[in-house]
Design a protein around this motif. Structure first.
Motif, short mmCIF file in Angstrom:
data_model
loop_
_atom_site.label_atom_id
_atom_site.label_comp_id
_atom_site.label_asym_id
_atom_site.label_seq_id
_atom_site.Cartn_x
_atom_site.Cartn_y
_atom_site.Cartn_z
N GLY A 269 -2.87 0.05 2.58
CA GLY A 269 -2.07 -0.30 1.37
C GLY A 269 -2.80 0.00 -0.05
O GLY A 269 -2.33 -0.08 -0.91
N ALA A 270 -4.16 0.22 0.08
CA ALA A 270 -4.70 0.68 -1.44
C ALA A 270 -4.01 2.14 -1.74
O ALA A 270 -3.43 2.35 -2.49
N GLY A 271 -4.72 2.83 -0.88
CA GLY A 271 -4.26 4.41 -0.97
C GLY A 271 -4.56 5.18 -2.31
O GLY A 271 -5.20 4.84 -3.14
N ALA A 272 -3.62 6.32 -2.31
CA ALA A 272 -4.06 7.20 -3.28
C ALA A 272 -3.64 6.67 -4.74
O ALA A 272 -4.46 7.33 -5.62
N GLY A 314 -8.22 9.67 3.74
CA GLY A 314 -8.85 8.36 4.11
C GLY A 314 -7.81 7.61 4.62
O GLY A 314 -8.15 6.76 5.75
N ALA A 315 -6.55 7.66 4.23
CA ALA A 315 -5.30 7.08 4.79
C ALA A 315 -5.10 7.14 6.32
O ALA A 315 -4.60 6.51 7.24
N GLY A 323 -4.22 2.88 15.15
CA GLY A 323 -2.83 3.09 15.19
C GLY A 323 -2.16 2.18 14.16
O GLY A 323 -0.87 1.85 14.20
N ILE A 324 -2.81 1.72 13.15
CA ILE A 324 -2.15 1.11 11.88
C ILE A 324 -2.03 2.03 10.65
O ILE A 324 -2.83 2.40 10.17
N PRO A 325 -0.75 2.00 10.41
CA PRO A 325 -0.28 2.92 9.04
C PRO A 325 -0.98 2.06 7.89
O PRO A 325 -0.64 1.03 7.48
N THR A 330 1.60 7.20 5.29
CA THR A 330 1.12 7.20 6.88
C THR A 330 1.92 6.45 7.72
O THR A 330 2.14 6.56 9.00
N ALA A 331 3.17 5.55 6.93
CA ALA A 331 3.79 4.75 8.05
C ALA A 331 4.94 5.75 8.51
O ALA A 331 5.29 5.70 9.79
#
Lengths: 494, 152, 332
Positions: A269-272, A314-315, A323-325, A330-331
């Motif tokens: 959820g944090a991401g780029a 990192g994502a 297996g968690i996007p 990534t989802a």
């Protein structure tokens, strides 16, 4: 299977003639799609899914990784050249990239972006390979209280994003936060501030804000200076030459942000986006000449560009090892796996080592191809700025409008875009900074949802935020970043 | 007496905050959560109110540089308004006439209006740019831009 | 002068288009064939249940040559489906666009989050049935649904349910429905909504306790020993590795099921010829060997319904779900 064996096997997948070809195609297509108005990695991958139908899963996914990388890089181009960030991860790129391009150094700006992306991407893949399983466990410990604290920390950085008046920066941020509350509330389903207009139920898309406040507001200034031909006449806008000093300037941000960006990217959820903002802010805080930031600083461009690419790899940590996007992108990537008939889960490395290591190997290769492919293209891409102003203005307007249309398919949002263009222009006239607005818009939504998720689970008990150690630490850091400069100022003036 | 720009802006912000708060207090209740959807908006509304009042009494005057930025010739404002109007018409006709025609007209009209007089170049750009974009979006990427009245 | 000219041209052209409605209607003998590529809209991102179903159907249609025209799947995510529905609704009069629907098409309008509901579309055919699963962390103290529900009856404050959809939509209401049948006070259930993989994370780190989701989403995590499934909402046990180990709510003595039906909907007012054409084509897909393989792979069950049967089924569903939402005070 050991890591090294696995990686070797991965390189076999990626280094086969077929594999190389598909990484190349993937990077190329990704860069191309990333440059299109409104299209970022999410749409790029979604678009590629039907095309990869019937391909060997490992080759298809290797190509997808290339598309992802290419699209992240391609998105920086419009940020730097047109002040039109196509995805949230490249907003911070525009802060210094656009002024640099306007100075007549578009080629240099793009080259800095390309090199920083390459370093950020490559270092983070090494980190991904070495620490993925361990880091995945950390990522999972991040629950709503921790997210709330993280977003809060991001928001306190607002004060350092502003030139001049802190009050104006805070007002700007509050307004940005208010705009993100428009639409259906995620925790209760209550429509908020929609004035019974069904077009607003979905809320206002990030692109509408970014293209309105940045690109269209900038168009107003271009219109006033439309007779300015200094850029059109300049001979070497496309020169990609980086001086020794430039490289020296970049070394610090690149080495720091590769790690920091990667770590932030790991957190689901944090991401780029957050990585690029935090990257920009930390570089500004530790810079010897922070006043250069926002005026085309090398560090101010290199920092966020390194960080957003590092975060991109990192994502992949939670996706590949659990297996968690971890993000919207990534989802969609997870979707691509599923379409291929592979259900990613904690056992992916055991069940499909060829895919796991193939993707990692393709990331190494993808990064190199990205650099080799793009550096020679930069002089041509930056020629865009030599288009005569009146024509360029029309094209930027169309670019922004199509960008919004291609995500919403709804004309209503085009009117909203026009509205925010006017708002953005008025804000610039009255010296209200736009950066805090968009930062609060990006972080605010997640911050509110995390706050309320945490409170629902704790039955309304606010102490959850201070009893969890990670959340407490983050909150203390944010308070310090806010309070310390104030105290310093007080004492220095006395 | 309202004099400075800060005070004018501050009054507008107070009006926004008041309207926002009014709506926040009238949000529908949802019975199954301890903290409802109105909490954060209420906080934001009050924060904006406080900040706007602080801005009203903010003594720090604008820097010369900031003031200078605000000096925009009347004529330029009209030009901008006209471009804004063109965008409005573009959006209005976008789905009716389709992407190709509206974009063609817009690029031609807008750049001519802003003083670009090389008709040939202008014509070529206004055909090639939308054409290429349309081809890429509709045929390569399968993202449908409005077709409008043209048969393709 | 030039402006006047272009205005005249625009006016002329718009009149021209206004005259060309009804261009796709069936011929007089009620037969109809598609004249354009067919677009299947998945009103969500790639990889979800809607997307997977739509892609499998289009794959079978193309591979088996069931339809001559091209078939493409387009993702229109947003609003729990509402964005995609609105898109198809704007295509009235053009029967080459349709979307894949499931229970949220009933829930979301009932919640007042979309003005469009199933009544605003033409149901073409239902294809499959999927089921919900309720999972908890592997080291949780509950081993079946009754353990969980007993605790919930005693102290509902301690248990949080997490799902992806918004409150009052599928992940929430499928749990409510089963819990109600087990005698839990449904007005006391705490539900948290979390997107982008956050729901599973919250169960793993203990912020939430129960993960309400689809059966397919749990398989890999169960295999890796991260979570365990307390119960599923099917009538009988499913077939397949791992899947067959999941106990149904029914066999645990809770008399309730929840079916996640999925089928196709076209724009409003399609004529008989068009409906008949699609009914037949979807029937062919449903009966094909390759679609059977796909169903087995994902743990779906066959549930073909013709347009008319579907309409009746939807009316029943609507009544039942409205009752549930009314009891919660969530219906508009």
């Amino acid at each position: 299977m050991g890591g090294l064996d696995g990686l070797l096997q991965g390189f076999q997948v990626a280094f086969s003639i077929e594999g190389l070809l598909f990484v190349f195609i993937g990077v190329f297509i990704g860069t191309f799609i990333g440059m299109m108005p409104g299209l970022g990695p999410i749409s790029a991958i979604a678009i590629m899914i039907p095309i990869t139908y019937g391909m060997e899963p490992s080759t298809a996914l290797v190509m997808m990784a290339g598309v992802y990388y290419g699209a992240v890089f391609g998105g920086s181009t419009s940020s730097i050249l047109l002040n039109a960030p196509g995805i949230s991860g490249t907003v911070a790129t525009a802060f210094d990239g656009y002024p640099m391009a306007q100075r007549g150094e578009a080629g240099k700006a793009l080259a800095i972006a390309a090199v920083s992306s390459f370093v950020g991407g490559t270092v983070s893949v090494v980190l991904l390979m070495l620490f993925a399983p361990a880091l995945a466990q950390v990522a999972v410990t991040f629950g709503p209280p921790e997210y709330f604290a993280l977003m809060f920390m991001g928001l306190t950085a607002i004060s350092s994003l502003s030139e001049g008046s802190t009050i104006k920066a805070l007002i700007s941020a509050t307004l940005g936060f208010m705009v993100v509350t428009i639409g259906i509330d995620g925790q209760t389903g209550t429509p908020r501030f929609t004035f019974n207009n069904p077009n607003l139920l979905e809320g206002i898309d990030f692109l509408v804000i970014a293209l309105g406040l940045f690109a269209l507001a900038e168009v107003c200034f271009l219109i006033i200076n439309r007779k300015d031909t200094s850029l059109t006449d300049k001979a070497n806008v496309g020169s990609t030459k980086l001086s020794k000093e430039d490289l020296k300037e970049m070394r610090g941000p690149m080495s720091r942000q590769s790690f920091l960006g990667f770590l932030l990217g790991v957190l689901p959820g944090a991401g780029a986006t957050i990585a690029s903002f935090i990257g920009y802010i930390t570089e500004k805080k530790i810079a010897k000449k922070p006043e250069e930031f926002g005026k085309g600083s090398v560090r101010g461009l290199s920092g966020p560009e390194t960080a957003n690419n590092a975060a991109t790899s990192g994502a992949f940590v939670p996706l590949l090892s659990l297996g968690i996007p971890g993000s919207g992108t990534t989802a969609v990537m997870l979707g691509a796996f599923l379409v291929m008939g592979i259900q990613p889960g904690p056992l992916l490395v055991q069940d499909h080592p060829d895919i796991f290591w193939g993707i990692i190997a393709s990331m190494y290769i993808g990064n190199i191809i990205l650099l080799v492919l793009n550096l020679p293209l930069i002089p041509y891409i930056s020629k865009l700025l030599k288009i005569p102003r009146p024509l360029l203005i029309s094209l930027v307007i169309i670019f922004s409008l199509i960008g919004v249309y291609s995500v919403s398919f709804n004309v209503f949002h085009l009117y909203v875009l026009l509205f925010f263009g006017v708002v953005g222009y008025l804000m610039r006239l009255t010296s209200f900074p736009a950066a805090p607005f968009i930062l609060a818009f990006i972080l605010g939504g997640m911050m509110e949802q995390s706050l309320r998720q945490a409170l629902t689970a704790s039955n309304g008990d606010y102490s959850v935020f201070v009893t969890e150690p990670i959340s407490l630490t983050l909150l203390i850091i944010s308070l310090l970043t806010f309070v310390v400069p104030m105290i310093k100022r007080r004492y220095s003036t006395v | 007496m309202i004099k400075t720009l800060h005070q004018k802006v501050s009054l507008i912000l107070i009006a926004i905050a008041a309207g926002y708060l009014y709506l926040s207090y009238n949000l529908k209740e949802y019975p199954y959560v301890p903290v409802d959807s109105d909490l954060v908006p209420k906080v934001l509304g009050y924060v904006l109110l406080v900040l706007a009042v602080a801005l009203f009494f903010d003594k720090s005057s604008e820097t010369e540089e900031e003031k200078e930025k605000r000096v925009v010739p009347k004529k330029e404002i009209l030009v901008m308004a006209a471009v804004g109007g063109m965008i409005f018409v573009y959006i209005f006709l976008f789905e009716i006439l389709g992407f190709l025609i509206t974009t063609f007209v817009f690029i031609l009209a807008c750049s001519a209006f802003l003083g670009y007089r090389k008709w040939m170049t202008s014509l070529i750009v206004s055909i090639v740019f939308p054409g290429a974009l349309y081809y890429v979006f509709n045929y390569l990427l399968q993202i449908r831009l409005p077709q409008g009245i043209l048969p393709f | 002068m030039k402006k006047l000219l272009s205005f005249g041209l625009i006016l002329f052209l718009s009149i021209l288009t206004a005259c060309s409605n009804d261009q796709y209607a069936s011929s007089d003998d009620g037969e109809w064939e598609p004249e354009q590529p067919i677009e299947l809209v998945a009103p969500a991102g790639a990889g979800g249940g809607w997307d997977t179903t739509a892609r499998s159907v289009s794959q079978v249609m193309e591979e088996e040559g069931i339809v001559d025209e091209d078939i493409g799947v387009v993702n229109k995510p947003g609003g729990g489906g509402a964005v995609g529905w609105a898109y198809v609704d704007r295509k009235q009069g053009n029967p080459h666009h349709m979307f894949i629907g499931s229970p949220p098409l009933v829930f979301i309008p009932l919640n007042g989050q979309s003005q469009l509901g199933y009544e605003d579309f033409t149901p073409l055919a239902n294809m499959i049935a999927d089921y919900a699963a309720f999972a908890v962390a592997d080291d949780a103290k509950w081993d079946d649904l009754n353990d969980l529900f007993d605790d919930m009856k005693e102290d509902p404050k301690d248990i949080t349910v997490v799902g992806t959809s918004s409150p009052g939509s599928m992940d929430h209401m499928q749990f409510v429905k089963i819990a109600k049948a087990a005698g839990v006070d449904i007005t006391k259930i705490k539900y948290v909504s979390s997107q982008d993989g956050g729901a599973l994370t919250q169960v793993l780190n203990g912020n939430a306790d129960v993960f309400s989701t689809g059966v397919a989403e749990t398989v890999e995590q169960v295999r890796a020993g991260k979570i365990k499934v307390l119960g599923i909402t099917a009538e009988e046990r499913l077939e397949g590795e791992v899947l067959s180990e999941f106990k149904t709510a029914k066999e645990q003595g809770i008399d309730a099921t929840f079916t996640n039906w999925r089928g196709f909907f076209g724009p409003k007012d399609m004529d008989e010829g068009q409906v008949k054409y699609y009914e037949e084509k979807f029937k062919e897909v449903s009966d094909s060997e390759s679609f059977k393989e796909i169903r087995d792979k994902y743990g779906w069950e066959e549930m073909y319904m013709t347009s008319e049967e579907y309409q009746e089924y939807l009316d029943e569903q609507n009544e039942e779900l409205r009752g549930l939402l009314d009891e919660m005070g969530l219906a508009e």
